[in-house]
Design a protein around this motif. Structure first.
Motif, PDB file in Angstrom:
ATOM      1  N   THR A 170       7.439   6.557  -8.633  1.00  0.00           N
ATOM      2  CA  THR A 170       6.282   5.695  -8.387  1.00  0.00           C
ATOM      3  C   THR A 170       6.782   4.265  -8.236  1.00  0.00           C
ATOM      4  O   THR A 170       7.607   3.808  -9.032  1.00  0.00           O
ATOM      5  CB  THR A 170       5.259   5.784  -9.549  1.00  0.00           C
ATOM      6  N   GLY A 210       5.803   0.036  -7.230  1.00  0.00           N
ATOM      7  CA  GLY A 210       4.736  -0.968  -7.099  1.00  0.00           C
ATOM      8  C   GLY A 210       5.321  -2.352  -6.941  1.00  0.00           C
ATOM      9  O   GLY A 210       6.475  -2.596  -7.320  1.00  0.00           O
ATOM     10  N   THR A 248       7.051  10.655  -3.681  1.00  0.00           N
ATOM     11  CA  THR A 248       6.915   9.240  -4.070  1.00  0.00           C
ATOM     12  C   THR A 248       5.502   8.718  -3.837  1.00  0.00           C
ATOM     13  O   THR A 248       4.886   9.001  -2.819  1.00  0.00           O
ATOM     14  CB  THR A 248       7.925   8.386  -3.259  1.00  0.00           C
ATOM     15  N   ASP A 249       5.010   7.939  -4.819  1.00  0.00           N
ATOM     16  CA  ASP A 249       3.670   7.339  -4.738  1.00  0.00           C
ATOM     17  C   ASP A 249       3.771   5.837  -4.894  1.00  0.00           C
ATOM     18  O   ASP A 249       4.742   5.343  -5.460  1.00  0.00           O
ATOM     19  CB  ASP A 249       2.808   7.791  -5.935  1.00  0.00           C
ATOM     20  N   ALA A 250       2.710   5.165  -4.467  1.00  0.00           N
ATOM     21  CA  ALA A 250       2.630   3.718  -4.684  1.00  0.00           C
ATOM     22  C   ALA A 250       1.596   3.434  -5.765  1.00  0.00           C
ATOM     23  O   ALA A 250       0.627   4.174  -5.917  1.00  0.00           O
ATOM     24  CB  ALA A 250       2.209   3.027  -3.398  1.00  0.00           C
ATOM     25  N   THR A 251       1.833   2.371  -6.537  1.00  0.00           N
ATOM     26  CA  THR A 251       0.813   1.902  -7.479  1.00  0.00           C
ATOM     27  C   THR A 251       0.630   0.408  -7.275  1.00  0.00           C
ATOM     28  O   THR A 251       1.586  -0.285  -6.921  1.00  0.00           O
ATOM     29  CB  THR A 251       1.201   2.185  -8.944  1.00  0.00           C
ATOM     30  N   ALA A 252      -0.589  -0.055  -7.530  1.00  0.00           N
ATOM     31  CA  ALA A 252      -0.823  -1.499  -7.420  1.00  0.00           C
ATOM     32  C   ALA A 252      -0.489  -2.173  -8.744  1.00  0.00           C
ATOM     33  O   ALA A 252      -0.312  -3.386  -8.807  1.00  0.00           O
ATOM     34  CB  ALA A 252      -2.277  -1.757  -7.046  1.00  0.00           C
ATOM     35  N   ASP A 253      -0.411  -1.378  -9.828  1.00  0.00           N
ATOM     36  CA  ASP A 253      -0.233  -1.957 -11.158  1.00  0.00           C
ATOM     37  C   ASP A 253       1.143  -1.604 -11.735  1.00  0.00           C
ATOM     38  O   ASP A 253       1.291  -0.675 -12.543  1.00  0.00           O
ATOM     39  CB  ASP A 253      -1.356  -1.464 -12.084  1.00  0.00           C
ATOM     40  N   ALA A 254       2.144  -2.369 -11.300  1.00  0.00           N
ATOM     41  CA  ALA A 254       3.518  -2.059 -11.712  1.00  0.00           C
ATOM     42  C   ALA A 254       3.733  -2.297 -13.206  1.00  0.00           C
ATOM     43  O   ALA A 254       4.524  -1.603 -13.842  1.00  0.00           O
ATOM     44  CB  ALA A 254       4.494  -2.900 -10.898  1.00  0.00           C
ATOM     45  N   LEU A 274       2.626   0.708 -15.031  1.00  0.00           N
ATOM     46  CA  LEU A 274       3.605   1.772 -14.770  1.00  0.00           C
ATOM     47  C   LEU A 274       4.799   1.640 -15.716  1.00  0.00           C
ATOM     48  O   LEU A 274       5.233   2.611 -16.346  1.00  0.00           O
ATOM     49  CB  LEU A 274       4.078   1.659 -13.315  1.00  0.00           C
ATOM     50  N   GLU A 317       3.888   2.334 -19.374  1.00  0.00           N
ATOM     51  CA  GLU A 317       3.712   3.776 -19.631  1.00  0.00           C
ATOM     52  C   GLU A 317       5.062   4.458 -19.832  1.00  0.00           C
ATOM     53  O   GLU A 317       5.230   5.309 -20.696  1.00  0.00           O
ATOM     54  CB  GLU A 317       2.957   4.441 -18.462  1.00  0.00           C
TER      55      GLU A 317
END
Ligand code: KPL
Length: 301
Positions: free
Chosen positions: A139, A141, A166-172, A175, A178
């Protein structure tokens, strides 16, 4: 895409080897691994078996690449950032353990910086041969507000083209917190007890691992990231069970008499707690125990 993988240890070699199926990859690492990859290519076995032919070097200074994937240990990030800053890099993406790496990279580099986390498991079997221990996802971001979504999408596509889920997140930041919570629970406990990850899902170690993770989640919340105690407990148990037969990176470091990433994991939680006027006694105690071991064997900073 020209990709530089800075830190060809176990994870860097696996990710770099997979990226080499779709891109021009150069691994930056140490001998004898680099020499073996140069002579005979990189062998990946485990989840899938393949031979790839990335370029390999022990010296990444002055390198140019569209993308640099940083996989060095957290305490080597500043050195990596200095070296990358002397070259010409389009985008930098950290796939490291712990917190603080992206800030170090951002301080040294003008290129967009992406934060990344992966659940892919890898172990360096011998020079030139990495074992792919378990399927997983990546993931990514943007780290700074200016590091735009289009850049993240480009890098996600480059990873996907190489078969990495693979994914994208706006909230690195969420991430990384976590992942940090999981590492704070599993890594020092497995390293101190010298057990495989699965042992922290069961008594007598589950209580300590979960307490460290729940405490880290409390500091994450104080830092503005929504992560409940129940989520922290569940995350530690899920990862410990999913990687039950693996040794954590900190356990492997301790077994080899090497410096660990404790400062960027539990040490970060304890420091962030002090900064936010909170306490994190379990993370502080785990940090002291691992640091005490490092000093005792002469690998502390
Ligand atoms: O990231 C890890 C590590 O070992 O550093 C975990 C998730 C604990 C897997 O071993």
């Amino acid at each position: 895409m020209d990709v530089l993988v800075f830190g060809a240890g176990s994870l860097g070699s696996l990710v770099g080897g997979l990226l080499a199926t779709a891109h021009d990859v150069t691994l930056v690492g140490r001998d004898p691994h680099v020499e073996a990859v140069r002579d005979d290519g990189l062998r990946i076995s485990g989840v899938e078996t393949l031979e790839t032919l990335p370029a390999a070097t022990t010296d990444g200074s002055g390198a140019s690449a569209d993308l640099a994937v940083v996989t060095v240990k957290a305490y080597d990030t500043a050195t990596a950032a200095h070296t990358l800053a002397a070259g010409d890099i389009g985008v930098v993406c950290s796939l490291q353990n712990g917190m603080g790496n992206e800030n170090v990279l951002s301080d040294h580099l003008d290129a967009p910086v992406l934060a990344g986390a992966t659940t892919v498991g890898a172990r360096l079997e011998k020079p030139g041969h990495v074992r792919w221990l378990g399927h997983g996802t990546v993931t990514l971001g943007p780290w700074r507000p200016a590091d735009d979504v289009a850049t993240v999408e480009r890098v996600v596509e480059a990873f996907e083209a190489a078969g990495l889920d693979t994914d994208a997140t706006a909230d690195a930041r969420a991430l990384l917190w976590e992942k940090l919570v999981v590492n704070a629970g599993i890594n020092p406990v497995t390293a101190l007890a010298r057990v495989e990850n699965g042992a922290v899902a069961e008594p007598p170690l589950s209580d300590l691992a979960e307490t460290a993770a729940v405490e880290a989640a409390r500091i994450a919340r104080a830092d503005g990231v929504s992560l409940s105690a129940a989520e922290a407990r569940a995350a530690v148990e899920t990862v410990a069970r999913a990687t039950a037969r693996n040794r954590s990176s900190m356990h492997r470091d301790v077994a080899r008499g090497r410096r660990t990433e404790i400062g960027a994991i539990n040490g970060y939680v304890a420091e962030r707690a002090s900064h936010l006027d909170r306490s994190a006694p379990v993370n502080r105690a785990l940090t002291a125990l691992i640091r005490g071991w490092e000093v005792g064997v002469g690998v502390g900073d």
